[in-house]
Design an enzyme around this catalytic site. Structure first.
Site, PDB file in Angstrom:
ATOM      1  N   ASP A  95       0.848  -1.188   0.000  1.00  0.00           N
ATOM      2  CA  ASP A  95       0.000   0.000   0.000  1.00  0.00           C
ATOM      3  C   ASP A  95       0.883   1.237   0.000  1.00  0.00           C
ATOM      4  O   ASP A  95       2.035   1.192   0.449  1.00  0.00           O
ATOM      5  CB  ASP A  95      -0.931   0.033   1.213  1.00  0.00           C
ATOM      6  CG  ASP A  95      -2.023   1.077   1.045  1.00  0.00           C
ATOM      7  OD1 ASP A  95      -2.975   0.808   0.289  1.00  0.00           O
ATOM      8  OD2 ASP A  95      -1.915   2.168   1.629  1.00  0.00           O
ATOM      9  N   GLN A  96       0.322   2.308  -0.507  1.00  0.00           N
ATOM     10  CA  GLN A  96       1.062   3.562  -0.594  1.00  0.00           C
ATOM     11  C   GLN A  96       0.165   4.712  -0.176  1.00  0.00           C
ATOM     12  O   GLN A  96      -0.980   4.803  -0.624  1.00  0.00           O
ATOM     13  CB  GLN A  96       1.558   3.761  -2.028  1.00  0.00           C
ATOM     14  CG  GLN A  96       2.575   4.869  -2.203  1.00  0.00           C
ATOM     15  CD  GLN A  96       3.131   4.871  -3.621  1.00  0.00           C
ATOM     16  OE1 GLN A  96       2.381   4.950  -4.580  1.00  0.00           O
ATOM     17  NE2 GLN A  96       4.430   4.766  -3.758  1.00  0.00           N
TER      18      GLN A  96
END
Length: 202
Positions: A79-80
């Site tokens: 995830d970012q």
């Protein structure tokens, strides 16, 4: 000759083209099986506010979700999150929101937090968060419109409305951080973990 020593391919809990490319180029066999989770609800219910903590939570939840449905398999979640000061950004819903995000980011330095996690049978075996600092050029409305016209629908697939591996590179003045972090899969820490598990030969 393959460098992979795992009994089965990795599972990547993502359909991100950039993440797939990074694993493919590194010679890591994988299957892409996205996690069907409500990321925004998880974020809201967690009570977390720090971008890195949120990215870590979501990466771990994605990996755990998919790993529970594929027993015995190693699953990579990623995830970012993008933070400009205390403001967190999500993927823009359309062109108008993409333009709004670019106006907010233009001339500023924002921070990307890229998290990865590896899970097996629902348990997190490894997690890591890497950070990149991204300084965007000053952009007037004409430049933003020109970029949005050229990039098209791709702007809605990435937080911040850009993909550095594509036309988004034109938006930047300075980048501090490794390429893998920016593309959303901190590859060096992942490869170190896989070496420790004797899953790669190099």
């Amino acid at each position: 000759m393959t460098i992979w020593r795992g009994e089965t391919p990795l599972i990547l809990a993502s359909q991100s083209a950039a993440r797939k490319m990074l694993l493919t180029n590194a010679g890591i066999p994988f299957e892409a099986i996205p996690a069907d989770i409500d990321e925004r609800a998880l974020q809201k219910n967690s009570g977390l506010s720090a971008a890195g903590d949120i990215a870590a939570l979501l990466a771990e939840q994605k990996a755990a979700y998919v790993s529970l449905r594929h027993p015995g398999r190693y699953v990579v979640g990623a995830d970012q999150t993008l933070a400009l000061g205390t403001r967190l950004f999500s993927k823009p819903a359309g062109r108008t929101e993409a333009a709004d995000q670019l106006r907010a980011l233009a001339g500023q330095t924002h921070v990307l937090h890229s998290a990865i996690a590896v899970a097996c049978d629902g348990a997190t075996l490894f997690s890591h968060v890497s950070v990149a600092h991204m300084t965007m050029r000053k952009l007037d409305d004409a430049a933003i419109d020109a970029y949005l016209d050229a990039a098209g629908e791709a702007v809605t697939s990435s937080v911040g409305a850009y993909q550095l591996e594509g036309l988004g590179v034109h938006l930047f003045e300075l980048i501090e951080g490794d390429h893998f972090t920016i593309l959303g899969l901190p590859l060096l820490p992942l490869l170190k973990f896989l070496r420790g598990e004797a899953m790669v030969t190099i």
